[in-house]
Design an enzyme around this catalytic site. Sequence first.
Site, PDB file in Angstrom:
ATOM      1  CE  LYS A  70      16.834 -19.940  -1.488  1.00 54.05           C
ATOM      2  NZ  LYS A  70      16.871 -21.572  -0.656  1.00 54.05           N
ATOM      3  CB  THR A  72      24.795 -15.578   1.738  1.00 55.36           C
ATOM      4  OG1 THR A  72      26.082 -16.963   1.507  1.00 55.36           O
ATOM      5  CG2 THR A  72      25.528 -15.114   1.673  1.00 55.36           C
ATOM      6  NE  ARG A  93      16.280 -25.649   3.683  1.00 56.05           N
ATOM      7  CZ  ARG A  93      16.527 -26.199   2.117  1.00 56.05           C
ATOM      8  NH1 ARG A  93      16.226 -27.612   1.650  1.00 56.05           N
ATOM      9  NH2 ARG A  93      17.321 -25.004   1.405  1.00 56.05           N
ATOM     10  CE  LYS A 104      21.826 -25.582  -3.637  1.00 53.47           C
ATOM     11  NZ  LYS A 104      21.877 -24.980  -2.386  1.00 53.47           N
ATOM     12  CB  ALA A 272      13.065 -26.915  -1.716  1.00 54.00           C
ATOM     13  CG  PHE A 300      16.419 -25.849  -5.120  1.00 49.81           C
ATOM     14  CD1 PHE A 300      17.508 -25.482  -5.560  1.00 49.81           C
ATOM     15  CD2 PHE A 300      16.029 -26.426  -4.638  1.00 49.81           C
ATOM     16  CE1 PHE A 300      18.362 -26.065  -5.335  1.00 49.81           C
ATOM     17  CE2 PHE A 300      16.829 -27.714  -4.863  1.00 49.81           C
ATOM     18  CZ  PHE A 300      17.939 -27.522  -5.181  1.00 49.81           C
ATOM     19  CG  PHE A 380      27.893 -13.065  -7.155  1.00 39.85           C
ATOM     20  CD1 PHE A 380      28.663 -14.579  -6.533  1.00 39.85           C
ATOM     21  CD2 PHE A 380      26.763 -13.010  -7.301  1.00 39.85           C
ATOM     22  CE1 PHE A 380      27.489 -15.155  -6.267  1.00 39.85           C
ATOM     23  CE2 PHE A 380      25.581 -13.629  -6.430  1.00 39.85           C
ATOM     24  CZ  PHE A 380      26.571 -14.698  -6.015  1.00 39.85           C
ATOM     25  CD1 TRP A 408      30.026 -15.414  -0.001  1.00 41.42           C
ATOM     26  CD2 TRP A 408      31.713 -13.833   0.312  1.00 41.42           C
ATOM     27  NE1 TRP A 408      30.700 -16.036   0.202  1.00 41.42           N
ATOM     28  CE2 TRP A 408      31.663 -14.795   0.179  1.00 41.42           C
ATOM     29  CE3 TRP A 408      32.954 -12.317   0.366  1.00 41.42           C
ATOM     30  CZ2 TRP A 408      33.403 -15.097  -0.181  1.00 41.42           C
ATOM     31  CZ3 TRP A 408      34.011 -13.133   0.423  1.00 41.42           C
ATOM     32  CH2 TRP A 408      34.136 -14.355   0.693  1.00 41.42           C
TER      33      TRP A 408
END
Length: 554
Positions: A70, A72, A93, A104, A272, A300, A380, A408
């Site tokens: 998200k 990215t 953030r 993560k 979140a 999230f 991906f 990406w």
Amino acid sequence: MSFTDLSIAKEATIKPIEKIAESAGISRDALELYGNYKAKINVDLLEPAAKLGQVVLVTALSPTPAGEGKSTVTVGLADALKQLKESVVVALREPSLGPVMGVKGGATGGGFAQVLPMEDINLHFTGDIHAITTANNALAAFIDNHLHQGNKLHIDPRRITWKRVLDMNDRALRQVTVGLGGPAQGVPREDGFDITVASEIMAVLCLADSLEDLKERLAQMVIGYTYDKEPVTVRNLGVEGALTLLLKDALKPNLVQTIEGTPAIIHGGPFANIAHGCNSLMATQTARRLADIVVTEAGFGADLGAEKFMHIKSRKGNFHPDAVVIVATVRALKMHGGVAKDSLKESNHDAVRRGIVNLAKHVETIREFGIEPVIALNRFVTDTEEELAEVIGWAEAEEIELALTNVWEQGGEGGLELAKIVKRQLATPNQFAHLYDEQDSVEEKLRAIVQKVYGGADVQLSDKAQKQLVELKKYGWDALPICMAKTQYSLSDQPKLLGRPEGFTITIREIIPKLGAGFLVCLTGDIMTMPGLPKQPAALNMDVGEDGEAVGLF
């Protein structure tokens, strides 16, 4: 050559921060430099804005443990808008060291769609989170000293609600005992630690709009209760001035840049799932003063960060999103369709079809707020054409705008299709509306979230929560928005109920008033405010090279 987020960041050409500031219309006088590539912005010295920019909120479907990119996509979308010659600033953030060292990873985007300097941002950055940790623990020290020095306020040590914090996942500190060792060591009592990003001070800093507002919010924070069960606030202790002093520099937003040179403001870092999950209001409003379009994210899925963005952050800031992007991935859809995490690389378009129900619910949620969302299908390398076609075909049938993104690998260029759709959405006014009014009863507000956002049947309160609700009403604290603390992996409060569960009831086990932040935290399920490290934490892969540069960050 195998690229990693860190290797790409190290090879990127980074501009002096003064150049980035100049491109955003920030004068040198308004900059406070932290080296060559980071700076704080003195918002009082910015030129007045003729108008405030539009806001694009990036959210997601219910994520998998690996994350869906998200941040990215948020960065890539901002870079794509810049390529389309738009005036744009991205607002994010600050990463917490807990996830960075845990499983993560950081929160700086990835690949060719990330913010720089990546290593600094993911580690200590400009010290904001350390300042919040210090202010939080200073307050804890003031409370215990007050007990030790005679307890003039008659604080009941059994009813102190203020916890110490640490910006690290450390399960051993969830419950502790302090003050042992005799009279000289203080008053013995049970205590505990939260992670710093769950601290009310983090929320206060992220929702304050000025130094004066910060001080007033700090003063309103409830730290516990007297023997007569009356609330005790920071104002009663008389230390709001000291806390404000510790936070005065942390309140200033931080300016950095994306790989493609788009100005990025990174400030504040509440989770979140246990907090409100948005970067600071001051950062977003500063970005709106500087650019025509602000791209920001909320943590999230739409059931958590986006819902809180709408009901808490944007309500406090008196604005609403002009467009919303929902990030989805084939692998997350497969997981919601019943595929195990270790089998996500295997092609399975049937599982994708089954898992789309989760994405569909998040689309419905954003529509409940009166906004037509855009789906960013974040590609991906393991995705097959058949799997992608399953999602694209569904979106076409449901008349939902969808863009396949590959930021990406391609940076802003991989987000151009998404950027063009977002521009069209920004040109179309939406019919934004909150799902509940602040004056509604707590039960009504909870039911609105559970039924309209989660898709559940009802909500029930534990005996403890019911007693707390009586207290809330007694003190007039019930007319505040709700900040749900819930698992991110499921629409329900049970992390293993993936996809789109129905007919479930959310149990509220505890309601904690956060008067400084201005909301009620409602704890559900087994959610923890101090996470633990996994069996194989990311820290095991981290090191420092001979050149002094970071190794193993992602």
